[in-house]
Design a protein around this motif. Structure first.
Motif, PDB file in Angstrom:
ATOM      1  N   SER A   1      -0.541   4.052 -11.628  1.00  0.00           N
ATOM      2  CA  SER A   1      -0.236   5.441 -11.979  1.00  0.00           C
ATOM      3  C   SER A   1      -0.855   5.801 -13.328  1.00  0.00           C
ATOM      4  CB  SER A   1       1.279   5.658 -12.017  1.00  0.00           C
ATOM      5  OG  SER A   1       1.845   5.464 -10.742  1.00  0.00           O
ATOM      6  N   ALA A   2      -0.803   4.858 -14.256  1.00  0.00           N
ATOM      7  CA  ALA A   2      -1.403   5.095 -15.566  1.00  0.00           C
ATOM      8  C   ALA A   2      -2.915   5.208 -15.469  1.00  0.00           C
ATOM      9  CB  ALA A   2      -1.018   3.971 -16.529  1.00  0.00           C
ATOM     10  N   LEU A   3      -3.510   4.373 -14.599  1.00  0.00           N
ATOM     11  CA  LEU A   3      -4.955   4.450 -14.392  1.00  0.00           C
ATOM     12  C   LEU A   3      -5.329   5.798 -13.804  1.00  0.00           C
ATOM     13  CD1 LEU A   3      -7.764   3.094 -14.320  1.00  0.00           C
ATOM     14  CD2 LEU A   3      -7.156   2.183 -12.055  1.00  0.00           C
ATOM     15  N   ARG A   4      -4.577   6.262 -12.817  1.00  0.00           N
ATOM     16  CA  ARG A   4      -4.845   7.580 -12.234  1.00  0.00           C
ATOM     17  C   ARG A   4      -4.816   8.665 -13.303  1.00  0.00           C
ATOM     18  NH1 ARG A   4      -5.197   8.220  -6.862  1.00  0.00           N
ATOM     19  NH2 ARG A   4      -4.346   6.570  -5.531  1.00  0.00           N
TER      20      ARG A   4
ATOM     21  N   PRO B   1       0.798  -1.230   0.000  1.00  0.00           N
ATOM     22  CA  PRO B   1       0.000   0.000   0.000  1.00  0.00           C
ATOM     23  C   PRO B   1       0.833   1.284   0.000  1.00  0.00           C
ATOM     24  CG  PRO B   1      -0.861  -1.586   1.577  1.00  0.00           C
ATOM     25  CD  PRO B   1       0.453  -2.122   1.112  1.00  0.00           C
ATOM     26  N   THR B   2       2.142   1.197   0.267  1.00  0.00           N
ATOM     27  CA  THR B   2       2.951   2.421   0.316  1.00  0.00           C
ATOM     28  C   THR B   2       3.591   2.748  -1.032  1.00  0.00           C
ATOM     29  OG1 THR B   2       4.844   1.116   1.092  1.00  0.00           O
ATOM     30  CG2 THR B   2       3.461   2.183   2.763  1.00  0.00           C
ATOM     31  N   THR B   3       3.452   1.853  -1.987  1.00  0.00           N
ATOM     32  CA  THR B   3       3.989   2.124  -3.318  1.00  0.00           C
ATOM     33  C   THR B   3       2.879   1.935  -4.346  1.00  0.00           C
ATOM     34  OG1 THR B   3       4.694  -0.165  -3.605  1.00  0.00           O
ATOM     35  CG2 THR B   3       6.311   1.379  -2.678  1.00  0.00           C
ATOM     36  N   GLU B   4       3.073   2.506  -5.512  1.00  0.00           N
ATOM     37  CA  GLU B   4       2.053   2.401  -6.553  1.00  0.00           C
ATOM     38  C   GLU B   4       2.698   1.895  -7.830  1.00  0.00           C
ATOM     39  OE1 GLU B   4      -1.725   4.791  -6.720  1.00  0.00           O
ATOM     40  OE2 GLU B   4      -0.493   5.896  -8.151  1.00  0.00           O
ATOM     41  N   SER B   5       2.061   0.918  -8.432  1.00  0.00           N
ATOM     42  CA  SER B   5       2.597   0.328  -9.652  1.00  0.00           C
ATOM     43  C   SER B   5       2.438   1.284 -10.833  1.00  0.00           C
ATOM     44  CB  SER B   5       1.864  -0.977  -9.956  1.00  0.00           C
ATOM     45  OG  SER B   5       0.508  -0.721 -10.286  1.00  0.00           O
TER      46      SER B   5
ATOM     47  N   ILE C   1      -9.257   4.089  -6.876  1.00  0.00           N
ATOM     48  CA  ILE C   1      -8.440   5.041  -7.638  1.00  0.00           C
ATOM     49  C   ILE C   1      -9.317   5.824  -8.604  1.00  0.00           C
ATOM     50  CG2 ILE C   1      -6.684   5.217  -9.459  1.00  0.00           C
ATOM     51  CD1 ILE C   1      -5.171   2.947  -8.042  1.00  0.00           C
ATOM     52  N   VAL C   2     -10.218   5.116  -9.288  1.00  0.00           N
ATOM     53  CA  VAL C   2     -11.108   5.777 -10.249  1.00  0.00           C
ATOM     54  C   VAL C   2     -11.952   6.832  -9.555  1.00  0.00           C
ATOM     55  CG1 VAL C   2     -13.057   5.446 -11.819  1.00  0.00           C
ATOM     56  CG2 VAL C   2     -11.184   3.787 -11.800  1.00  0.00           C
ATOM     57  N   LEU C   3     -12.592   6.467  -8.451  1.00  0.00           N
ATOM     58  CA  LEU C   3     -13.483   7.406  -7.763  1.00  0.00           C
ATOM     59  C   LEU C   3     -12.702   8.580  -7.190  1.00  0.00           C
ATOM     60  CD1 LEU C   3     -16.277   8.175  -6.838  1.00  0.00           C
ATOM     61  CD2 LEU C   3     -15.987   6.696  -4.848  1.00  0.00           C
ATOM     62  N   GLU C   4     -11.522   8.313  -6.623  1.00  0.00           N
ATOM     63  CA  GLU C   4     -10.728   9.398  -6.052  1.00  0.00           C
ATOM     64  C   GLU C   4     -10.332  10.413  -7.118  1.00  0.00           C
ATOM     65  OE1 GLU C   4      -6.315  10.256  -4.258  1.00  0.00           O
ATOM     66  OE2 GLU C   4      -7.129   8.234  -3.974  1.00  0.00           O
ATOM     67  N   GLU C   5      -9.892   9.927  -8.268  1.00  0.00           N
ATOM     68  CA  GLU C   5      -9.429  10.843  -9.311  1.00  0.00           C
ATOM     69  C   GLU C   5     -10.578  11.638  -9.925  1.00  0.00           C
ATOM     70  OE1 GLU C   5      -6.367  11.727  -9.901  1.00  0.00           O
ATOM     71  OE2 GLU C   5      -5.791  10.351  -8.304  1.00  0.00           O
ATOM     72  N   LEU C   6     -11.744  11.032 -10.057  1.00  0.00           N
ATOM     73  CA  LEU C   6     -12.904  11.796 -10.521  1.00  0.00           C
ATOM     74  C   LEU C   6     -13.273  12.861  -9.492  1.00  0.00           C
ATOM     75  CD1 LEU C   6     -15.182   9.003 -12.050  1.00  0.00           C
ATOM     76  CD2 LEU C   6     -13.846  10.715 -13.283  1.00  0.00           C
TER      77      LEU C   6
END
Length: 386
Positions: free
Chosen positions: A11-14, A3-7, A72-77
């Protein structure tokens, strides 16, 4: 990934979802609210791009990922100013429950359209007299031949007017003990005895809230989702993702408000210097950023545990994440409005409407006080007062 790193994939999805959100933005959501309708254009496009069903199984039209990716989807929207509240309900709660416990027929009927956004499902659990105590739910389901008959009331059910069905939490009688246990039923909104009434909310949101009355609503046997004797296991399979997604919703909202405030603090000049150069402005904004980042970490942990199949660990982490995100969001919105001063209360800047919305993250789907109860009892082992 921990949870402390992001693939790179995350990142691309964000980035991709952020680009979609920015094409619509806060102005779009404000316009849909003013017009009294749902954000169907954004919902439809997000569905076609595979974002709504990213957590659902590939075999049924989903992305084959998990709640981590859906959050991730909901947060970025939300960070773009146009969160989709029904994502918390339709793919996260209802889609997850059906994917885990539904029959093959239920999966084929519901998961593909939930994934692509062509159908939506609402979720009804809260009742007028039960509040946060799910053990006091009085909506009951009894057998009548091969059918089920539901009777009861629900309140604060989001999006019933745009939903193709409502996943209702009722209680059935255990044949061995006689005790009532929770069960889940797919209820069409056009069923005989099903009535809805809109609740007049002082909340700026495209999705409307409803009170439901179920008066001897007759359902076929296959309306039951999962096993009749599974009880709380199935219920919390949907409630843990609900808490995680509410956290993502709150973090996105807080990020949006903070971003507007930081932009304003950089540009607004008083006494020959940007107001952001003054520590009285800068420090509270920095603290809000730190709080949001900490809440993101806890949300990522909760999603990671849930996707790994650790329902018990995910339950604890999801409650903590929801608490942290709700508090961080409320503080970020408050500080954003305060940073803009009088402009923070104008429609032009569009932040004041978030004051009420940010309170929702502290209240729903479970209040911060009930989360503190949960942590004190379940985590710390302290005795109950009730």
């Amino acid at each position: 990934m921990t949870p402390t790193t992001e693939s790179e994939e995350h990142s691309a999805l964000r980035a991709a979802v952020s680009a979609l959100g920015k094409r619509y933005g806060r102005a779009y959501l404000t316009r849909t609210v003013a017009e009294g309708r749902a954000p169907t254009e954004l919902w439809s496009e997000a569905g076609k791009l595979g974002y709504l069903g990213v957590n659902l199984p590939e075999a049924y039209g989903g992305g084959g990922a998990g709640v981590t990716e859906l959050a991730i989807v909901l947060e970025e929207l939300g960070a773009a100013g146009c969160p989709l509240l029904m994502m918390v309900v339709s793919p996260a709660i209802c889609g997850t429950v059906i994917a885990r416990f539904g029959t093959e027929e239920q999966k084929r009927a519901w998961l593909p359209p939930l994934a692509n956004g062509t159908r939506t499902m609402a979720f009804g659990i809260t009742e007028p007299d039960a509040g946060s105590n799910s053990h006091r739910i009085t909506t009951t389901a009894r057998r009548d031949g091969a059918d089920w008959v539901l009777t009861g009331r629900k309140v604060f059910v989001s999006g019933v007017d745009i939903a193709d069905a409502v996943l209702i939490v009722g209680r059935t009688e255990d044949a061995r003990t006689g005790r009532l246990k929770p069960c889940l039923f797919i209820v069409p909104p056009d069923a005989d005895g099903f009535q809805r009434r809109p609740i007049d909310m002082e909340l700026t949101a495209a999705e409307k809230q409803f009170e439901l009355a179920l008066d001897e609503v007759r359902l076929p046997a296959d309306a039951l989702v999962g096993e009749e004797d599974a009880g709380l296991l199935q219920l919390f399979a949907g409630l843990n993702p609900e808490r995680i997604m509410t956290s993502a919703f709150a973090i996105g909202m807080g990020r949006h408000a903070l971003g507007r405030a930081v932009e304003y603090a950089r540009e607004r000049t008083v006494w020959k210097a940007p107001i952001g150069s003054h520590q009285a402005i800068a420090h509270p904004l920095a603290q809000a950023h730190i709080d949001l980042e900490l809440a993101r970490l806890m949300t990522a942990k909760a999603a990671h545990l849930y996707d790994a199949g650790d329902d018990v660990g995910a339950g604890e982490a999801a409650n903590m994440a929801k608490y942290a995100a709700g508090e961080a969001c409320a503080r970020a919105v408050d500080q954003a409005v305060h940073t803009l001063g009088g402009n923070g209360l104008t429609r032009e800047f569009g932040i004041a409407s978030l004051i009420t919305a940010s309170r929702v993250a502290r209240i729903a789907p479970v209040s911060r006080e009930m989360i503190l109860n949960y942590v004190s009892h379940q985590t710390l082992g302290l005795p109950k007062s009730y």
